[in-house]
Write a protein that holds these residues in place. Structure first.
Motif, PDB file in Angstrom:
ATOM      1  N   THR A  56      31.361  52.469  45.276  1.00 51.13           N
ATOM      2  CA  THR A  56      31.048  51.968  43.939  1.00 51.13           C
ATOM      3  C   THR A  56      30.095  52.919  43.218  1.00 51.13           C
ATOM      4  O   THR A  56      29.496  53.799  43.826  1.00 51.13           O
ATOM      5  N   LYS A  57      29.966  52.717  41.921  1.00 53.93           N
ATOM      6  CA  LYS A  57      29.170  53.601  41.078  1.00 53.93           C
ATOM      7  C   LYS A  57      27.665  53.456  41.346  1.00 53.93           C
ATOM      8  O   LYS A  57      27.233  52.592  42.103  1.00 53.93           O
ATOM      9  N   ALA A  58      26.880  54.316  40.697  1.00 53.20           N
ATOM     10  CA  ALA A  58      25.443  54.394  40.984  1.00 53.20           C
ATOM     11  C   ALA A  58      24.701  53.128  40.570  1.00 53.20           C
ATOM     12  O   ALA A  58      23.774  52.697  41.242  1.00 53.20           O
ATOM     13  N   PHE A  59      25.121  52.533  39.447  1.00 58.21           N
ATOM     14  CA  PHE A  59      24.322  51.418  38.910  1.00 58.21           C
ATOM     15  C   PHE A  59      25.147  50.178  38.596  1.00 58.21           C
ATOM     16  O   PHE A  59      24.694  49.286  37.891  1.00 58.21           O
ATOM     17  N   CYS A  60      26.406  50.146  39.063  1.00 60.10           N
ATOM     18  CA  CYS A  60      27.242  48.962  38.867  1.00 60.10           C
ATOM     19  C   CYS A  60      28.270  48.904  39.982  1.00 60.10           C
ATOM     20  O   CYS A  60      28.337  49.800  40.814  1.00 60.10           O
ATOM     21  N   GLY A  61      29.076  47.875  39.999  1.00 60.81           N
ATOM     22  CA  GLY A  61      30.016  47.680  41.105  1.00 60.81           C
ATOM     23  C   GLY A  61      31.394  48.278  40.866  1.00 60.81           C
ATOM     24  O   GLY A  61      32.319  48.051  41.652  1.00 60.81           O
ATOM     25  N   CYS A  62      31.556  49.063  39.778  1.00 61.50           N
ATOM     26  CA  CYS A  62      32.880  49.634  39.484  1.00 61.50           C
ATOM     27  C   CYS A  62      33.304  50.616  40.569  1.00 61.50           C
ATOM     28  O   CYS A  62      32.479  51.298  41.162  1.00 61.50           O
ATOM     29  N   SER A  63      34.619  50.704  40.773  1.00 62.41           N
ATOM     30  CA  SER A  63      35.168  51.610  41.785  1.00 62.41           C
ATOM     31  C   SER A  63      35.014  53.067  41.352  1.00 62.41           C
ATOM     32  O   SER A  63      35.093  53.392  40.165  1.00 62.41           O
TER      33      SER A  63
ATOM     34  N   GLN B 182      38.324  51.648  35.323  1.00 62.61           N
ATOM     35  CA  GLN B 182      37.250  51.373  36.279  1.00 62.61           C
ATOM     36  C   GLN B 182      35.902  51.412  35.565  1.00 62.61           C
ATOM     37  O   GLN B 182      35.061  52.255  35.824  1.00 62.61           O
ATOM     38  N   VAL B 183      35.770  50.498  34.631  1.00 64.44           N
ATOM     39  CA  VAL B 183      34.566  50.485  33.792  1.00 64.44           C
ATOM     40  C   VAL B 183      34.088  49.046  33.594  1.00 64.44           C
ATOM     41  O   VAL B 183      34.853  48.099  33.757  1.00 64.44           O
ATOM     42  N   CYS B 184      32.821  48.912  33.260  1.00 64.10           N
ATOM     43  CA  CYS B 184      32.242  47.597  32.986  1.00 64.10           C
ATOM     44  C   CYS B 184      31.158  47.784  31.923  1.00 64.10           C
ATOM     45  O   CYS B 184      30.840  48.917  31.562  1.00 64.10           O
ATOM     46  N   PRO B 185      30.544  46.712  31.450  1.00 62.89           N
ATOM     47  CA  PRO B 185      29.521  46.872  30.411  1.00 62.89           C
ATOM     48  C   PRO B 185      28.381  47.809  30.820  1.00 62.89           C
ATOM     49  O   PRO B 185      27.849  48.543  29.981  1.00 62.89           O
ATOM     50  N   VAL B 186      28.029  47.846  32.120  1.00 62.60           N
ATOM     51  CA  VAL B 186      26.912  48.710  32.534  1.00 62.60           C
ATOM     52  C   VAL B 186      27.273  50.194  32.356  1.00 62.60           C
ATOM     53  O   VAL B 186      26.550  50.949  31.712  1.00 62.60           O
ATOM     54  N   CYS B 187      28.418  50.598  32.927  1.00 61.84           N
ATOM     55  CA  CYS B 187      28.719  52.031  32.863  1.00 61.84           C
ATOM     56  C   CYS B 187      29.301  52.428  31.504  1.00 61.84           C
ATOM     57  O   CYS B 187      29.425  53.612  31.209  1.00 61.84           O
ATOM     58  N   LEU B 188      29.645  51.455  30.679  1.00 57.08           N
ATOM     59  CA  LEU B 188      30.052  51.772  29.310  1.00 57.08           C
ATOM     60  C   LEU B 188      28.857  51.820  28.370  1.00 57.08           C
ATOM     61  O   LEU B 188      28.987  52.173  27.204  1.00 57.08           O
TER      62      LEU B 188
HETATM   63 ZN   LIG Z   1      30.682  49.842  35.788  1.00 60.62          ZN
END
Ligand SMILES: [Zn+2]
Length: 476
Positions: free
Chosen positions: A19-26, A36-42
């Motif tokens: 998973t990514k550095a600061f969120c659970g995205c693959s 493979q994105v979410c509000p945190v990494c966006l």
């Molecule tokens: Zn994310």
């Protein structure tokens, strides 16, 4: 007085966490863009980053492997800049207080050992990726990479040639793969490098440096650095001045081009990341990570030389990857002559795999199967020469050595009556040479051996041929 180049490298290594550095995205490579994105990494407001502990542990492990200081308290900062692949407008990284500082890596170039200082490793997040290929007049952005954990490994300006820079990078590349912290696939951008290059006269202060961005193959890195050294020397000798800037290397044209003026740190307006607390790690945790550290390439090379009596060259070749080293040790377990194992693995099997463009992990010949082939050389069933043909067939078909030897009738002829008969025929066919040999032309012996081997289609036992040939030449 001659010129001297001064080179420092910043290497970006993607950590292979799920998973990514600061969120659970693959972090899986190659998915449909922006899936493979979410509000945190966006970078959407109202969502808080949560630090991935696996990324921290792998950075600490890398720090320990380069004998660096692990800072028990480090801090995340925001590096503010605008670029289309950075939706937040800042990158979370570490600046004044990185997790890892003051390490080193030893390289060897032209037989000379040299220690390259590593200033720091900071943990940060990757940016997204701009895509221009196949698109006319527009660029698209894929944010799947945005937030993938990254180690930025910054060296001291300790390298003096492109060869030293490449040696350092190869060593680092091998190290992170051995540690299992990164897959470091350069084609996938998992191991990328920026090079700071300047030239000066030895004994005078360093010159102004230019930064070469995003070099992603060992060959291009060497080309780009050599080109840049040459460009700066010519520029200065023509009365010009090197300006501090960022340059891009165009590998197809073999030249670098100015991209933009180089920013200073204050241009980025670094400030502490307000959404993440300081990163604290205990000395006990560091010791636990150290205790679980795998065998490192340098230790492995030394062990191969000592334990198996390999040459430094063979030990180096066979320790290029953990998988290759494991294959070699499995081979020695299957066939007890380590030098024969090293020779057949490094020169014969790897050569054949190379031609097919495959890796040792995809070898159609297992270590046990290769060991069985080497047993057939050792017990005299086949000669080393025939064994090469058998190995060709093994790589091709995946069949066992014994099956191929049997099916093709390749068993070595060790029956002395049969060999005597072949020798007698050869001697009868070459009366002049026999007379010349008896007259003192010793060198003809090799000719007779060759003729007998040819008559047996390579299957005669060479030691027996030598022995019987000498006896029969003398007697008759
Ligand atoms: Zn994310």
């Amino acid at each position: 007085m001659s010129w001297e180049a001064v080179i420092g490298l910043e290497v970006h290594v993607q950590i292979n966490s799920k998973t990514k550095a600061f969120c659970g995205c693959s972090t899986a490579f190659g998915a449909e863009p922006n899936t493979q994105v979410c509000p945190v990494c966006l970078g959407m407001p109202g969502q808080l980053p949560v630090l991935n502990s696996e990324a921290v542990q792998k950075t600490v492990l890398t720090g320990l492997a380069i004998e660096a200081t692990i800072n028990l308290e480090s801090r995340f900062d925001r590096k503010n800049y605008f670029y289309p692949d950075l939706p937040k407008g800042y990158q979370i990284t570490q600046f004044p207080l990185p997790l890892v500082e003051h390490g080193h890596l030893d390289i060897c170039v032209d037989g000379r050992e040299k220690r390259i200082g590593i200033t720091r490793i900071h943990l940060e997040e990757d940016a997204g990726k701009s895509m221009h290929e196949g698109l006319e007049g527009v660029s698209h952005i894929d944010l799947n990479r945005s937030g993938v954990p990254l180690m930025e490994i910054v060296s001291e300006p300790d390298m003096r040639s492109a060869d030293e820079a490449v040696a350092y990078l190869k060593q680092l590349h091998q190290l992170v793969r051995f540690l299992g912290v990164s897959d470091a696939d350069m084609e996938k951008g998992q191991f990328r490098c920026d090079a700071n290059v300047s030239v000066h006269r030895p004994g005078t202060p360093f010159g102004t440096r230019a930064e070469l961005k995003n070099l992603n193959s060992f060959r291009f890195i060497k080309q780009a650095i050599d080109y840049e050294i040459h460009r700066q020397i010519e520029l200065i000798e023509d009365g010009g001045r090197v300006v501090q800037e960022t340059r891009l290397f165009d590998s197809s044209a073999g030249v670098s081009r100015s991209m933009r003026g180089k920013e200073e740190a204050h241009d980025y307006r670094y400030f502490p990341e307000p959404d993440l607390p300081p990163l604290r790690i205990t000395a006990d945790e560091v010791e636990r990570i150290r205790a679980a550290m795998p065998e490192l390439p340098a230790a492995l090379r030394a062990r191969f030389e000592q334990e198996y009596g390999l040459s430094a060259y063979d030990a180096d070749v066979l320790s290029q990857s953990r998988e290759l080293a494991d294959y070699f040790e499995a081979l020695v377990a299957a066939h007890a002559d380590p030098k024969r194992c090293a020779n057949w693995l490094a020169n014969e099997l790897l050569g054949r795999l190379n031609e097919r463009g495959s890796e040792i992990t995809a070898s159609p010949v297992s270590a046990q199967a290769l060991g069985a082939l080497l047993d057939r050389i050792a017990d005299g069933t086949i000669s080393g020469k025939i064994a090469k043909d058998v190995l060709d067939a093994m790589v091709e078909s995946g069949d066992s050595a014994d099956a191929i030897i049997e099916a093709r009738g390749l068993k070595q002829v060790s029956d002395s009556d049969a060999i005597d008969a072949m020798i007698r025929r050869v001697l009868a066919d070459h009366p002049e040479e026999v007379a010349a040999w008896r007259g003192g032309k010793e060198r003809l012996f090799g000719f007779f051996v060759g003729q007998v081997m040819k008559a047996s289609r390579g299957k005669a036992n060479p030691a027996l041929v030598n022995q019987r040939l000498r006896q029969l030449l003398r007697k008759e």
